[in-house]
Design an enzyme around this catalytic site. Sequence first.
Site, PDB file in Angstrom:
ATOM      1  N   ASP A  76     -19.299 100.108  66.822  1.00 25.97           N
ATOM      2  CA  ASP A  76     -18.008 100.778  66.677  1.00 25.97           C
ATOM      3  C   ASP A  76     -17.855 101.243  65.230  1.00 25.97           C
ATOM      4  O   ASP A  76     -18.446 100.653  64.327  1.00 25.97           O
ATOM      5  CB  ASP A  76     -16.861  99.799  67.036  1.00 25.97           C
ATOM      6  CG  ASP A  76     -15.614 100.516  67.546  1.00 25.97           C
ATOM      7  OD1 ASP A  76     -15.007 101.251  66.763  1.00 25.97           O
ATOM      8  OD2 ASP A  76     -15.265 100.343  68.724  1.00 25.97           O
ATOM      9  N   SER A 100     -14.914 106.494  72.203  1.00 26.58           N
ATOM     10  CA  SER A 100     -14.152 107.749  72.225  1.00 26.58           C
ATOM     11  C   SER A 100     -12.680 107.415  72.044  1.00 26.58           C
ATOM     12  O   SER A 100     -12.194 106.479  72.684  1.00 26.58           O
ATOM     13  CB  SER A 100     -14.286 108.490  73.566  1.00 26.58           C
ATOM     14  OG  SER A 100     -13.358 109.570  73.609  1.00 26.58           O
ATOM     15  N   TYR A 160     -10.312 116.438  74.810  1.00 23.96           N
ATOM     16  CA  TYR A 160     -10.735 115.194  75.472  1.00 23.96           C
ATOM     17  C   TYR A 160     -11.378 115.513  76.822  1.00 23.96           C
ATOM     18  O   TYR A 160     -12.485 115.073  77.117  1.00 23.96           O
ATOM     19  CB  TYR A 160      -9.518 114.300  75.647  1.00 23.96           C
ATOM     20  CG  TYR A 160      -9.786 112.947  76.272  1.00 23.96           C
ATOM     21  CD1 TYR A 160     -10.553 111.990  75.615  1.00 23.96           C
ATOM     22  CD2 TYR A 160      -9.247 112.610  77.516  1.00 23.96           C
ATOM     23  CE1 TYR A 160     -10.778 110.733  76.175  1.00 23.96           C
ATOM     24  CE2 TYR A 160      -9.463 111.354  78.076  1.00 23.96           C
ATOM     25  CZ  TYR A 160     -10.225 110.424  77.405  1.00 23.96           C
ATOM     26  OH  TYR A 160     -10.441 109.187  77.965  1.00 23.96           O
ATOM     27  N   THR A 170      -5.593 102.545  82.663  1.00 21.80           N
ATOM     28  CA  THR A 170      -5.793 101.094  82.665  1.00 21.80           C
ATOM     29  C   THR A 170      -4.893 100.487  81.598  1.00 21.80           C
ATOM     30  O   THR A 170      -4.605 101.127  80.591  1.00 21.80           O
ATOM     31  CB  THR A 170      -7.278 100.795  82.391  1.00 21.80           C
ATOM     32  OG1 THR A 170      -8.049 101.444  83.401  1.00 21.80           O
ATOM     33  CG2 THR A 170      -7.568  99.309  82.416  1.00 21.80           C
TER      34      THR A 170
END
Length: 310
Positions: free
Chosen positions: A31, A75, A145, A175
């Site tokens: 990351d 992302s 996106y 989610t």
Amino acid sequence: MRVLVTGAAGFLGSHLCDRFLADGHEVVGMDNFVTGRPENIAHLIGNQRFRFVQHDVTNFMFVDGALDGVLHFASPASPRDYLELPIQTLKVGSLGTHKALGLAKAKRARFLLASTSEVYGDPTVHPQPESYWGNVNPIGPRGVYDEAKRFAEAITMAYRRFHSVDTRIVRIFNTYGPRMRAHDGRVVSNFIVQALAGEPLTMYGDGSQTRSFCYVDDLVDGIVRLFHSAEPDPVNIGNPVEFTVRELAERVLRLTGSKSKIVVEPLPQDDPKVRQPDITRARTLLGWEPKVALEQGLEKAIAYFKRESA
Ligand SMILES: NC(=O)c1ccc[n+]([C@@H]2O[C@H](COP(=O)([O-])OP(=O)(O)OC[C@H]3O[C@@H](n4cnc5c(N)ncnc54)[C@H](O)[C@@H]3O)[C@@H](O)[C@H]2O)c1
């Protein structure tokens, strides 16, 4: 099994690391913290089966040793993040996916792409099956996106067809759960944080637009099943139980016992009016379906945000 998770310090990536470790595997997390947080993986530091590499995946990726899987989750994902980081979002979906696929090819590892329901855009078909090609405005603000993810799916399939990389594509629907960022602009975290702070709940439009929300443990279970399956074509994972945004706001108010009011603001451009997964493929191919009811999941998310703000 040893797997790489890109986006490991993010909301979903960190839960995925937890799950692979709990299943007895080794995990390398990667990351650059652009939208992720070190706190999400702090509990893993010191675990002998976990290693963390700080790296921007749009640059060449190098990982020591064998890898059996590459799960590409890096992302920006919340609308607020990708509208603030449009170029990074396009780069991580395109260059980042290219680099992650290159690594999977070099290591002969299985590759799983975290795609999104946003590939369907503002859908004209409802609910959305994987066979629907979508209704995306490529030049609108959200195009950065949606199109990055559509490109990511295309290059994943090209690596499968041309380089025989063993690939999977999950199309993730909304989610929620612990480790979402408090101010990332996603509707569930927004409502909970505003309700707990006694601030007005900001509802865009009249709240009649529908969403379906999947609790993170259910989502991760679906992703793990897909990873271990032989299914190369995209699979929707999400909770098909649909609510209006107004219903969600009212439920959050009830569960938090908040006295906050709901205030209405204009609907953002290209905001999808309906969004509900058709999960027939996940049910039949993976034997998967969500188990956590909205009320139960919201209680867990509320408990998390209460701890965070304490
Ligand atoms: N949360 C959802 O409801 C949802 C829905 C659909 C798809 N997804 C997809 O799932 C993935 C994870 O989403 P999330 O909700 O956990 O978001 P998140 O922002 O919490 O996590 C994304 C992680 O990727 C990292 N990252 C971004 N660009 C990077 C780069 N160039 N190099 C290295 N790391 C980078 C961020 O720092 C962050 O830790 C994303 O690919 C997203 O598109 C999420």
